[in-house]
Motif scaffolding. Sequence first.
Motif, PDB file in Angstrom:
ATOM      1  N   LEU A   1      -8.230  -1.500  -3.035  1.00  0.00           N
ATOM      2  CA  LEU A   1      -9.268  -1.012  -3.955  1.00  0.00           C
ATOM      3  C   LEU A   1      -9.704   0.399  -3.574  1.00  0.00           C
ATOM      4  O   LEU A   1      -9.978   1.224  -4.454  1.00  0.00           O
ATOM      5  CB  LEU A   1     -10.472  -1.955  -3.941  1.00  0.00           C
ATOM      6  CG  LEU A   1     -10.345  -3.206  -4.775  1.00  0.00           C
ATOM      7  CD1 LEU A   1     -11.547  -4.107  -4.566  1.00  0.00           C
ATOM      8  CD2 LEU A   1     -10.200  -2.874  -6.235  1.00  0.00           C
ATOM      9  N   GLY A   2      -9.786   0.672  -2.281  1.00  0.00           N
ATOM     10  CA  GLY A   2     -10.123   2.027  -1.829  1.00  0.00           C
ATOM     11  C   GLY A   2      -9.092   3.044  -2.296  1.00  0.00           C
ATOM     12  O   GLY A   2      -9.433   4.179  -2.645  1.00  0.00           O
ATOM     13  N   LEU A   3      -7.835   2.656  -2.321  1.00  0.00           N
ATOM     14  CA  LEU A   3      -6.789   3.537  -2.835  1.00  0.00           C
ATOM     15  C   LEU A   3      -7.015   3.824  -4.312  1.00  0.00           C
ATOM     16  O   LEU A   3      -6.843   4.958  -4.773  1.00  0.00           O
ATOM     17  CB  LEU A   3      -5.415   2.896  -2.614  1.00  0.00           C
ATOM     18  CG  LEU A   3      -4.199   3.695  -3.045  1.00  0.00           C
ATOM     19  CD1 LEU A   3      -4.074   4.965  -2.211  1.00  0.00           C
ATOM     20  CD2 LEU A   3      -2.950   2.852  -2.902  1.00  0.00           C
TER      21      LEU A   3
ATOM     22  N   LEU B   1       0.799  -1.227   0.000  1.00  0.00           N
ATOM     23  CA  LEU B   1       0.000   0.000   0.000  1.00  0.00           C
ATOM     24  C   LEU B   1       0.836   1.284   0.000  1.00  0.00           C
ATOM     25  O   LEU B   1       0.537   2.191  -0.780  1.00  0.00           O
ATOM     26  CB  LEU B   1      -0.967  -0.001   1.193  1.00  0.00           C
ATOM     27  CG  LEU B   1      -2.189  -0.884   1.037  1.00  0.00           C
ATOM     28  CD1 LEU B   1      -2.996  -0.888   2.322  1.00  0.00           C
ATOM     29  CD2 LEU B   1      -3.034  -0.428  -0.120  1.00  0.00           C
ATOM     30  N   PRO B   2       1.855   1.421   0.854  1.00  0.00           N
ATOM     31  CA  PRO B   2       2.631   2.672   0.806  1.00  0.00           C
ATOM     32  C   PRO B   2       3.286   2.927  -0.553  1.00  0.00           C
ATOM     33  O   PRO B   2       3.264   4.053  -1.056  1.00  0.00           O
ATOM     34  CB  PRO B   2       3.691   2.483   1.895  1.00  0.00           C
ATOM     35  CG  PRO B   2       3.128   1.468   2.804  1.00  0.00           C
ATOM     36  CD  PRO B   2       2.278   0.574   1.958  1.00  0.00           C
ATOM     37  N   MET B   3       3.835   1.880  -1.159  1.00  0.00           N
ATOM     38  CA  MET B   3       4.453   2.061  -2.472  1.00  0.00           C
ATOM     39  C   MET B   3       3.409   2.472  -3.506  1.00  0.00           C
ATOM     40  O   MET B   3       3.641   3.371  -4.304  1.00  0.00           O
ATOM     41  CB  MET B   3       5.140   0.774  -2.919  1.00  0.00           C
ATOM     42  CG  MET B   3       5.848   0.942  -4.250  1.00  0.00           C
ATOM     43  SD  MET B   3       6.066  -0.537  -5.215  1.00  0.00           S
ATOM     44  CE  MET B   3       4.487  -1.259  -5.303  1.00  0.00           C
ATOM     45  N   ASN B   4       2.241   1.807  -3.482  1.00  0.00           N
ATOM     46  CA  ASN B   4       1.185   2.151  -4.428  1.00  0.00           C
ATOM     47  C   ASN B   4       0.690   3.575  -4.214  1.00  0.00           C
ATOM     48  O   ASN B   4       0.419   4.298  -5.177  1.00  0.00           O
ATOM     49  CB  ASN B   4       0.020   1.170  -4.315  1.00  0.00           C
ATOM     50  CG  ASN B   4       0.334  -0.158  -4.957  1.00  0.00           C
ATOM     51  OD1 ASN B   4       1.195  -0.254  -5.818  1.00  0.00           O
ATOM     52  ND2 ASN B   4      -0.353  -1.193  -4.528  1.00  0.00           N
ATOM     53  N   ALA B   5       0.557   3.983  -2.951  1.00  0.00           N
ATOM     54  CA  ALA B   5       0.091   5.347  -2.656  1.00  0.00           C
ATOM     55  C   ALA B   5       1.087   6.382  -3.180  1.00  0.00           C
ATOM     56  O   ALA B   5       0.682   7.396  -3.765  1.00  0.00           O
ATOM     57  CB  ALA B   5      -0.128   5.515  -1.155  1.00  0.00           C
ATOM     58  N   ILE B   6       2.358   6.139  -2.983  1.00  0.00           N
ATOM     59  CA  ILE B   6       3.370   7.079  -3.480  1.00  0.00           C
ATOM     60  C   ILE B   6       3.351   7.122  -5.004  1.00  0.00           C
ATOM     61  O   ILE B   6       3.433   8.191  -5.611  1.00  0.00           O
ATOM     62  CB  ILE B   6       4.763   6.703  -2.940  1.00  0.00           C
ATOM     63  CG1 ILE B   6       4.812   6.980  -1.443  1.00  0.00           C
ATOM     64  CG2 ILE B   6       5.859   7.460  -3.663  1.00  0.00           C
ATOM     65  CD1 ILE B   6       6.039   6.458  -0.757  1.00  0.00           C
ATOM     66  N   MET B   7       3.227   5.962  -5.642  1.00  0.00           N
ATOM     67  CA  MET B   7       3.173   5.929  -7.105  1.00  0.00           C
ATOM     68  C   MET B   7       1.941   6.669  -7.627  1.00  0.00           C
ATOM     69  O   MET B   7       2.019   7.376  -8.636  1.00  0.00           O
ATOM     70  CB  MET B   7       3.162   4.481  -7.593  1.00  0.00           C
ATOM     71  CG  MET B   7       4.462   3.751  -7.375  1.00  0.00           C
ATOM     72  SD  MET B   7       5.826   4.419  -8.320  1.00  0.00           S
ATOM     73  CE  MET B   7       5.340   3.950  -9.954  1.00  0.00           C
TER      74      MET B   7
ATOM     75  N   PHE C   1      -5.351   1.159 -13.572  1.00  0.00           N
ATOM     76  CA  PHE C   1      -5.815  -0.146 -14.033  1.00  0.00           C
ATOM     77  C   PHE C   1      -5.183  -1.264 -13.216  1.00  0.00           C
ATOM     78  O   PHE C   1      -5.869  -2.190 -12.765  1.00  0.00           O
ATOM     79  CB  PHE C   1      -5.500  -0.318 -15.526  1.00  0.00           C
ATOM     80  CG  PHE C   1      -5.820  -1.684 -16.044  1.00  0.00           C
ATOM     81  CD1 PHE C   1      -7.136  -2.065 -16.260  1.00  0.00           C
ATOM     82  CD2 PHE C   1      -4.812  -2.593 -16.311  1.00  0.00           C
ATOM     83  CE1 PHE C   1      -7.442  -3.334 -16.728  1.00  0.00           C
ATOM     84  CE2 PHE C   1      -5.099  -3.859 -16.776  1.00  0.00           C
ATOM     85  CZ  PHE C   1      -6.416  -4.227 -16.989  1.00  0.00           C
ATOM     86  N   MET C   2      -3.875  -1.181 -12.998  1.00  0.00           N
ATOM     87  CA  MET C   2      -3.192  -2.199 -12.204  1.00  0.00           C
ATOM     88  C   MET C   2      -3.637  -2.169 -10.751  1.00  0.00           C
ATOM     89  O   MET C   2      -3.714  -3.204 -10.092  1.00  0.00           O
ATOM     90  CB  MET C   2      -1.675  -2.014 -12.295  1.00  0.00           C
ATOM     91  CG  MET C   2      -1.099  -2.277 -13.664  1.00  0.00           C
ATOM     92  SD  MET C   2      -1.452  -3.928 -14.288  1.00  0.00           S
ATOM     93  CE  MET C   2      -0.435  -4.896 -13.227  1.00  0.00           C
ATOM     94  N   LEU C   3      -3.949  -0.968 -10.258  1.00  0.00           N
ATOM     95  CA  LEU C   3      -4.391  -0.840  -8.873  1.00  0.00           C
ATOM     96  C   LEU C   3      -5.755  -1.481  -8.665  1.00  0.00           C
ATOM     97  O   LEU C   3      -6.067  -1.928  -7.568  1.00  0.00           O
ATOM     98  CB  LEU C   3      -4.426   0.639  -8.475  1.00  0.00           C
ATOM     99  CG  LEU C   3      -4.450   0.952  -6.993  1.00  0.00           C
ATOM    100  CD1 LEU C   3      -3.246   0.355  -6.307  1.00  0.00           C
ATOM    101  CD2 LEU C   3      -4.473   2.436  -6.768  1.00  0.00           C
TER     102      LEU C   3
END
Length: 185
Positions: free
Chosen positions: A148-150, A81-87, A104-106
Motif C-alpha cells: 500500500l505504501g508503494l 513488490l519489486p515487480m510492482n515497483a518496476i511497473m 487501482f490494482m496496487l
Amino acid sequence: MTTTTPNPSYPSWVRELHSPPNPKSKSASSIRDPPGFSASLTGKRAQLSKTQPHKPPTPEETDILKVKKSWEVALAPAKQLPMNAIMMYMSGNSLQIFSIMMVFMLFKNPLQALMQTNAVFTKYETPRTRGKMWVVKAVYVLMNLVALGLGIWKVNGMGLLPTTRSDWLAWESQREPVERTVFAF
C-alpha cells in the motif's frame, strides 16, 4: 468388440492402423543404455518401493510443514513488490488509463488481502501452531502495508495527493489587506 482385418485392397496405412506393429523387446533395441544406467538397479529400486510403503507423517511433521507453507504465503506479497515497483516506475507519472489501472490494482489487491488475512491462514492453523501463526499473520499484514505504501508513493508521484498549500486553496479565506494604496495625480 471384434476387429476385422481390412481388405488387402485397402492402402497399407489402413492395414497398419488395424494391426499395429509388435513392440520391440529391450534386448533387440539398437539404442544403448546411457552411461551409469543399470537395469538391474532400476529393478531393485522398483521392488524396494513396492515392498516398503511410505509411512504417513506424524502430527508434528505436519505442523512443521503447515508453518513453513504459511511463511511462504506470508512472504508472497514481498516477492511481488519489486515487480510492482518496476511497473509503477515504467508507467510514468502522467494521468493515463494504464497508470490509473495500475495504481487501482496496487491499492485493491493489498486491501483485499488485508481483509482476508484470517481466511488465508485458516487451513494452516491448528491448536499446536496457533502460537506461531500470529507472527506469520503480522508479517503478512506488514508486507501488504508496504505494498500500500508503494501505491501511495505512486499516487504522490502522479500529483494526486494534496500535499501542497495550493491544493487546499478552496478552504482558505481571502486575506484582508491592512493598507490600501490609491493612485493619485
